[in-house]
Design an enzyme around this catalytic site. Structure first.
Site, PDB file in Angstrom:
ATOM      1  N   ASP A  39     -10.659 -22.389  29.858  1.00 31.43           N
ATOM      2  CA  ASP A  39     -11.590 -23.179  30.656  1.00 31.43           C
ATOM      3  C   ASP A  39     -12.979 -23.164  30.028  1.00 31.43           C
ATOM      4  OD1 ASP A  39      -9.644 -23.771  32.552  1.00 31.43           O
ATOM      5  OD2 ASP A  39     -10.119 -22.016  33.784  1.00 31.43           O
ATOM      6  N   TYR A  67      -7.883  -9.994  28.713  1.00 31.04           N
ATOM      7  CA  TYR A  67      -9.128 -10.628  29.126  1.00 31.04           C
ATOM      8  C   TYR A  67     -10.098  -9.596  29.696  1.00 31.04           C
ATOM      9  CZ  TYR A  67      -6.478 -15.046  29.141  1.00 31.04           C
ATOM     10  OH  TYR A  67      -5.712 -16.131  28.799  1.00 31.04           O
ATOM     11  N   ASP A  81     -13.577 -20.454  40.785  1.00 28.71           N
ATOM     12  CA  ASP A  81     -14.556 -19.850  39.877  1.00 28.71           C
ATOM     13  C   ASP A  81     -15.961 -20.290  40.259  1.00 28.71           C
ATOM     14  OD1 ASP A  81     -14.938 -22.410  38.837  1.00 28.71           O
ATOM     15  OD2 ASP A  81     -13.698 -22.061  37.078  1.00 28.71           O
ATOM     16  N   ARG A 178      -8.305 -17.042  37.224  1.00 29.95           N
ATOM     17  CA  ARG A 178      -8.993 -17.589  38.401  1.00 29.95           C
ATOM     18  C   ARG A 178      -8.205 -17.310  39.673  1.00 29.95           C
ATOM     19  NH1 ARG A 178      -9.627 -23.552  37.999  1.00 29.95           N
ATOM     20  NH2 ARG A 178      -8.128 -23.528  36.296  1.00 29.95           N
TER      21      ARG A 178
END
Length: 311
Positions: A39, A67, A81, A178
């Site tokens: 994203d 991540y 988000d 997310r």
């Protein structure tokens, strides 16, 4: 034309498609693709496949990911988000670090996860974000993903609404961070959104191996792009490999099956029938290995070989 993989450290605010367009423009090469969307909010490891290596994208994108995720508690948004319109849920929420760690354990292992409403998943031929933008209701199918580890990146004294904290997540392909942030907020009872995301690793490729846009420009101007190419290895693709003789290479180029009775090298794969067909330093094709018949049939033959590190 270059054939291989460049690992880009994607900057925040740019889409994965933006980075592909950037490399096409700088390198003067149209055939470039990425191995999995990040994203615009996210930064970090984005492998870009060049030339014939674009045909390897499905294998590179299927690897596990790591991540670093910044979570903002006390808020929610339709996009899950901080890029969406934020709504405050619980301005006075607070919990201890021990309580948070206990909740995090609920998300470890194989879990069912629903993709965010604003995502590119297709349902009945349309993207979820298309339904969301038009205000249409649609049943979003859940998917099974695996969270191998989930823990705080640094010690905190407590969780407070409006004060972000950072998690390190090791997960399988297809995991939406997310959605993880949203679901975590639901369990905590305070709401939560993803406010920052950095991909630290994709398969064997880590952030230490990544280059910046500026480095790509400099190497193009200095005519040394080859110094940025990732030394692609069979383990990066999750497939076993074999080294072909000149006679077998000739059979492969004509698309003909050939006998193979030797042991398969580095057989580490979820799809043991797929096999890399190589020379001493290049990938020529991907074939179907039929051990019961002792033959290999070439399925995906590259027009130009892709450099492969077999050391």
């Amino acid at each position: 034309m270059w054939h291989g993989v460049i690992v880009l450290d994607k900057p925040r605010g740019r889409s994965s498609h933006d980075m592909v367009a950037f490399c096409r423009r700088v390198l003067g090469q149209k055939r470039i693709g990425h191995t999995g969307t990040l994203d615009p909010l996210a930064t970090g490891v984005l492998p870009l496949c060049l030339g014939e290596a674009t045909r390897l994208a499905e294998y590179l994108s299927g690897q596990d990911k790591v991540y670093e995720a910044e979570i903002l508690p006390g808020y929610q948004s339709k996009t899950y988000d901080s890029e969406g319109e934020l709504q405050q849920v619980t301005p006075s929420f607070s919990c201890s670090e021990a309580e948070l760690r206990k909740v995090l354990q609920q998300f470890c292992g194989e879990i069912s996860q629903k993709p965010p409403p604003y995502s590119a998943i297709s349902v009945d031929g349309r993207r979820l974000y298309q339904y969301a933008r038009s205000g249409e209701q649609v049943i979003v199918p859940e998917r099974k993903v695996t969270i191998y580890s989930l823990h705080l990146s640094e010690e905190i004294t407590s969780v407070q609404a409006g004060e972000p904290f950072t998690l390190q997540v090791c997960c399988s392909k297809g995991t939406y961070i997310r959605s993880l942030a949203h679901d975590l907020g639901q369990v905590l009872g305070c709401g939560a959104v993803l406010s920052g995301l950095r991909r630290l690793r994709s398969g064997n490729i880590s952030i230490e191996n990544a280059c910046t846009r500026e480095e790509i420009i400099a190497c193009q101007e200095g005519n040394c792009i080859e110094t940025l190419l990732w030394p692609l290895r069979p383990d990066d693709l999750g497939l076993p490999w074999v080294r072909l003789s000149e006679v077998q290479q000739e059979e492969m180029r004509f698309g003909r099956s050939f006998a193979w009775e030797q042991p398969v090298i580095s057989a580490k794969s979820d799809m043991p029938t797929k096999i890399l067909l190589c020379t001493s330093a290049e990938l020529l094709a991907i074939g179907d290995y039929q051990p019961d018949k002792g033959i290999i049939h070439p399925r995906k033959v590259f027009n130009s070989p892709v450099p492969l590190d077999l050391s």
